[in-house]
Scaffold this active site. Structure first.
Site, PDB file in Angstrom:
ATOM      1  N   HIS A 258      -1.038   0.982  -5.482  1.00  0.00           N
ATOM      2  CA  HIS A 258      -1.235   2.303  -4.870  1.00  0.00           C
ATOM      3  C   HIS A 258      -0.066   3.215  -5.247  1.00  0.00           C
ATOM      4  O   HIS A 258       0.946   3.271  -4.551  1.00  0.00           O
ATOM      5  CB  HIS A 258      -1.336   2.168  -3.354  1.00  0.00           C
ATOM      6  CG  HIS A 258      -1.856   3.403  -2.671  1.00  0.00           C
ATOM      7  ND1 HIS A 258      -2.784   3.362  -1.667  1.00  0.00           N
ATOM      8  CD2 HIS A 258      -1.581   4.717  -2.870  1.00  0.00           C
ATOM      9  CE1 HIS A 258      -3.051   4.602  -1.257  1.00  0.00           C
ATOM     10  NE2 HIS A 258      -2.325   5.440  -1.983  1.00  0.00           N
TER      11      HIS A 258
ATOM     12  N   HIS B 214      -3.423   1.513   2.848  1.00  0.00           N
ATOM     13  CA  HIS B 214      -2.307   1.708   3.791  1.00  0.00           C
ATOM     14  C   HIS B 214      -2.696   1.625   5.272  1.00  0.00           C
ATOM     15  O   HIS B 214      -2.568   2.580   6.032  1.00  0.00           O
ATOM     16  CB  HIS B 214      -1.585   3.025   3.518  1.00  0.00           C
ATOM     17  CG  HIS B 214      -2.463   4.196   3.176  1.00  0.00           C
ATOM     18  ND1 HIS B 214      -3.532   4.593   3.937  1.00  0.00           N
ATOM     19  CD2 HIS B 214      -2.405   5.065   2.128  1.00  0.00           C
ATOM     20  CE1 HIS B 214      -4.101   5.645   3.383  1.00  0.00           C
ATOM     21  NE2 HIS B 214      -3.430   5.953   2.288  1.00  0.00           N
TER      22      HIS B 214
ATOM     23  N   ASP C 188       2.544   3.089  -2.039  1.00  0.00           N
ATOM     24  CA  ASP C 188       2.010   4.442  -1.835  1.00  0.00           C
ATOM     25  C   ASP C 188       3.051   5.478  -2.285  1.00  0.00           C
ATOM     26  O   ASP C 188       3.332   6.450  -1.581  1.00  0.00           O
ATOM     27  CB  ASP C 188       1.586   4.678  -0.395  1.00  0.00           C
ATOM     28  CG  ASP C 188       0.765   5.974  -0.237  1.00  0.00           C
ATOM     29  OD1 ASP C 188       0.427   6.604  -1.254  1.00  0.00           O
ATOM     30  OD2 ASP C 188       0.485   6.358   0.922  1.00  0.00           O
TER      31      ASP C 188
ATOM     32  N   ARG D 144       1.351  11.287 -10.579  1.00  0.00           N
ATOM     33  CA  ARG D 144       1.321  12.742 -10.781  1.00  0.00           C
ATOM     34  C   ARG D 144       1.077  13.098 -12.251  1.00  0.00           C
ATOM     35  O   ARG D 144       0.054  12.789 -12.786  1.00  0.00           O
ATOM     36  CB  ARG D 144       2.598  13.413 -10.242  1.00  0.00           C
ATOM     37  CG  ARG D 144       2.995  13.031  -8.823  1.00  0.00           C
ATOM     38  CD  ARG D 144       1.968  13.409  -7.789  1.00  0.00           C
ATOM     39  NE  ARG D 144       2.536  13.295  -6.443  1.00  0.00           N
ATOM     40  CZ  ARG D 144       1.809  13.190  -5.338  1.00  0.00           C
ATOM     41  NH1 ARG D 144       0.497  13.166  -5.415  1.00  0.00           N
ATOM     42  NH2 ARG D 144       2.389  13.101  -4.155  1.00  0.00           N
TER      43      ARG D 144
ATOM     44  N   HIS E 170       0.974   7.204  -6.897  1.00  0.00           N
ATOM     45  CA  HIS E 170       0.653   8.563  -7.358  1.00  0.00           C
ATOM     46  C   HIS E 170       1.679   8.924  -8.439  1.00  0.00           C
ATOM     47  O   HIS E 170       2.795   9.344  -8.130  1.00  0.00           O
ATOM     48  CB  HIS E 170       0.739   9.552  -6.196  1.00  0.00           C
ATOM     49  CG  HIS E 170      -0.217   9.236  -5.078  1.00  0.00           C
ATOM     50  ND1 HIS E 170      -1.497   9.742  -5.027  1.00  0.00           N
ATOM     51  CD2 HIS E 170      -0.090   8.442  -3.974  1.00  0.00           C
ATOM     52  CE1 HIS E 170      -2.111   9.293  -3.944  1.00  0.00           C
ATOM     53  NE2 HIS E 170      -1.265   8.495  -3.288  1.00  0.00           N
TER      54      HIS E 170
END
Length: 442
Positions: free
Chosen positions: A57, A233, A306, A61, A59
């Protein structure tokens, strides 16, 4: 390459010896690695060798959000944190909701990454692209019910069933950020009329009940369509009870939690303000305790970061305007290793939660274990070194963390991708593009 003088972790026990690597694969685990012929011999200095972490998990970007993070800085941060494989999320700009957007993202990542990257996608507007995106090698589809970004209306149950059935037919999971938009909107409207602080409004409008409602709704879709549902999560004891109930009636469900939901509470949010703002929010000590119990007994299947980087300017906005999330690639492993050092978590369980289990669930290939024939994605760790987390030293563009100044035990010394060292003693030692894009064959 031969790595000698290591303590090599296997699920059958730790081997004092080393590992031989050829063409990116582990070819031999040996108590006498010096007897193996090699072009390159590295001394592990008695440190512990573990399989590289798989963070399911993240990000990363990039693209139009590269001011927050890009594939290179995120992969440097991962390498520094002992993470060799990540699964990237689709809520980028542009959204990863089409075959075209997915391919563009993969091409951009290929040029920059130091590590292995697999990808999620959002559901495409063209149903036929579900199969095409699956053939392109995505891990699965990701939904954000609290902040939908698809061009299709997945709040419509009939529409959602069509897409979930298509995911099931193509043998990919649907991962859910469990939150209920209707509940959030109702509570926000009600709470804003009261004399409450911004933090109280935020916490009050994202209660555990909203998470539980979403779990019940999407578990039902899983039951009707045969789709594997993965809940992201998980943060509350109510959610854990709901997942256990749904699994008990045969719904195929897996779930994850994060170090911040396992270790931090809403008291940190009140103290650190926006720098601890995250969704789902940090909850109570009792929720921490319930999550730990679920982790230890196997209800929670993996630990993820996350990793959600933002610019400092964005995080300094007024509380309700500031985005949720903070970086986690460089803190996941040290804070969890510290729990091992303190006797709260077995090393075998940590490796299972951060390497072997995500590898099996998301089918990312021969990864997640140190075993002959597996990819030589490895991390060398000094499990005794004590140090303090300093976000100013992060490779991530986001130089803040709710774990700032935490005293931790366990330091990553070297990170290897396919047997090549990409990070040594906090220094990146490999060029952009040495990593690879994982395209999963379902």
């Amino acid at each position: 390459m031969v790595l000698k003088n290591a303590r090599v972790f296997t699920f059958q026990g730790i081997i004092t010896g080393g590992v031989a690597v050829d063409e990116g694969k582990v070819v031999k685990l040996s108590k006498e690695p010096e007897s193996l012929r090699a072009d390159e011999v590295l001394d592990a200095k008695g440190f512990l060798l573990l399989p590289g972490l798989i963070d399911a998990h993240v990000h990363m970007r990039d693209m139009q959000l590269s001011y927050k993070e890009d594939f290179y800085t995120a992969s440097c941060a991962a390498a520094a944190g002992g993470i060799t494989t990540v699964i990237d999320m689709p809520n980028t700009i542009p959204r990863t909701c089409s075959l075209k957007a997915l391919r563009e993202k993969m091409e951009e990542a290929k040029k920059k990454t130091l590590i292995n990257i697999a990808f999620y996608a959002g559901f495409p507007s063209k149903l036929t692209e579900v199969k095409q995106m699956t053939k392109e090698g995505i891990v699965g589809f990701k939904l954000y019910p609290h902040d939908p970004f698809e061009e299709i209306d997945l709040a419509n149950e009939e529409q959602a069933q069509i897409y979930f059935k298509a995911a099931a037919e193509n043998n990919v999971p649907v991962s859910i950020h469990p939150d209920d938009l209707e509940t959030i909107k109702k509570l926000q409207s009600k709470l804003k009329l009261q004399k409450l602080s911004d933090i109280e409004i935020f916490l009050g409008s994202h209660p555990a009940e909203s998470e539980r409602k979403a779990i019940a709704k999407y578990a039902e879709l899983g039951a009707k369509t045969g789709c594997h549902i993965h809940f992201c999560h998980i943060s509350s004891m109510e959610s854990l009870a709901a997942i256990k109930k749904e699994q008990g009636r045969g719904v195929k469900i897996t779930c994850e939690s994060t170090p911040h939901h396992l270790l931090l509470t809403k008291e940190e949010l009140e103290k650190l303000n926006t720098f601890a703002k995250v969704l789902p929010p940090l909850r109570s000590k009792n929720d921490n305790i319930a999550l730990w119990a679920a982790l230890l007994d196997g209800l929670i299947n993996m630990i993820v970061s996350d990793h959600a980087p933002h610019s400092l300017q964005e995080k300094q906005k007024p509380f309700l305007e500031a985005p949720s999330g903070f970086p986690g690639l460089e803190t996941l492993f040290p804070v969890m290793l510290t729990k091992v050092a303190h006797g709260d978590l077995r090393l075998e369980k940590l490796v299972e939660m951060t390497s072997s289990s995500p590898s099996k669930i998301f089918k990312v290939g021969n990864k997640g274990m140190l075993r002959e024939g597996y990819d030589a994605d490895m991390v060398l760790v000094d499990i005794k070194e004590k140090w303090k987390i300093d976000p100013e030293k992060f490779y991530s563009k986001s130089k803040f963390s709710p774990f700032k100044d935490w005293k931790v035990v366990g330091k990553v010394r070297n990170t290897f991708i396919n047997g090549s060292c990409i990070m040594s003693d906090d220094e990146i030692t490999a060029p952009k593009g040495i990593g690879s894009i994982i395209q999963i064959r379902h």
